[in-house]
Enzyme design. Sequence first.
Site, short mmCIF file in Angstrom:
data_model
loop_
_atom_site.label_atom_id
_atom_site.label_comp_id
_atom_site.label_asym_id
_atom_site.label_seq_id
_atom_site.Cartn_x
_atom_site.Cartn_y
_atom_site.Cartn_z
N SER A 44 -22.05 24.88 26.20
CA SER A 44 -20.85 24.18 25.77
C SER A 44 -20.75 24.23 24.23
O SER A 44 -20.61 25.31 23.66
CB SER A 44 -20.87 22.75 26.31
OG SER A 44 -19.59 22.17 26.31
N ASP A 227 -18.62 24.21 32.95
CA ASP A 227 -19.52 23.85 31.85
C ASP A 227 -20.96 23.77 32.36
O ASP A 227 -21.26 23.05 33.31
CB ASP A 227 -19.07 22.49 31.31
CG ASP A 227 -19.80 22.05 30.05
OD1 ASP A 227 -20.93 22.52 29.81
OD2 ASP A 227 -19.24 21.23 29.31
#
Length: 341
Positions: A44, A227
């Site tokens: 991320s 993610d």
Amino acid sequence: MPRRGLAIGCGGTLGFAWTAVALQAVERQLGWDARSAEVLVGTSAGAELVALLGSGRSADGIVAALDGAGADSVLAGHLARHPGMRPPVPGWGWPARGLVGRGLRGEVDLTAGLAGLLPRGRGDAGWLRDLGDQLAGAGGPSAGGPSDGGSSGSTSGQGAGGPSGGGPGWVTHPATWIVAADATTGVRTAFGSPTAPETTLAQAISASWAIPGWFPPVRIAGREHVDGGTISSVSADLLIPLELDELVVLAPMTSEHPVPATGLSRLERLLRRRMTRGLDREVRQLRAAGTRVIRIEPGPAELAAMGANFMDPRRRQSTVDVSRLHTPTRVRAAISNGVAA
């Protein structure tokens, strides 16, 4: 010089800022340039940072850009763009619903399973795709090439076959790994590693940032990805088979020692506790395998500066300023003790 790796966790806009300052302190105290790490793994916000490092940009340069200084137009342009403090109204469908059953069966953390209940996000990851396109294949100042080597093996996800990966359209550092998770199974893939499917840097970064309910999943090699922080905040365990001497872990979304909170920050602490338990487990596994771990996390002062919303750009400069005051002490203790301060 030990065979040293760098793993950077998720953390949104403010985690990115904290991590850049912490990495600068690590480099100064170790007398080390992170661009020479044997492997760079990021999730991320960490994916953004390792992509920048892998392209040859320095921690000093990233911090200077956060301060509004420096001459790097790519960094300045990237930091000037932001997806917003809150997610847009979501769309129809539950693209990660497969995680719900896996969470109930204990195959992934229950909190990760609950992420499967979030509807399809409609956030625009264009600022991430543009960054990937600009960095792909880009050169830059570097501090010597990373070493080759490392043993082969496998983990719960893909990406443990050895340090070298990437290829055309990737950054110049040959072992820049960007972690995303399969939206159905939760299996993590370290894009850029030898066993991962080929993709572009732009796709990999946007997949690693595809927060359930905020951004839509990214389709790579026929699979939808979200993610990587949904499953693991850092994914440091993907590096166990490399048998590194030392791993520097920068984890803006964990806290080894409890930090009090009030108001909305209590909700943030619930997520932080879950991510901390996961990192605790990964660190134990790494140390059992013989890798020394330098684990660095934000403390009470930095968390107070960040507040409850890790995507609030209004707090970015105060996060940088407060982190600059406190992270050197935390880094010093982590280097000395092999645990967080």
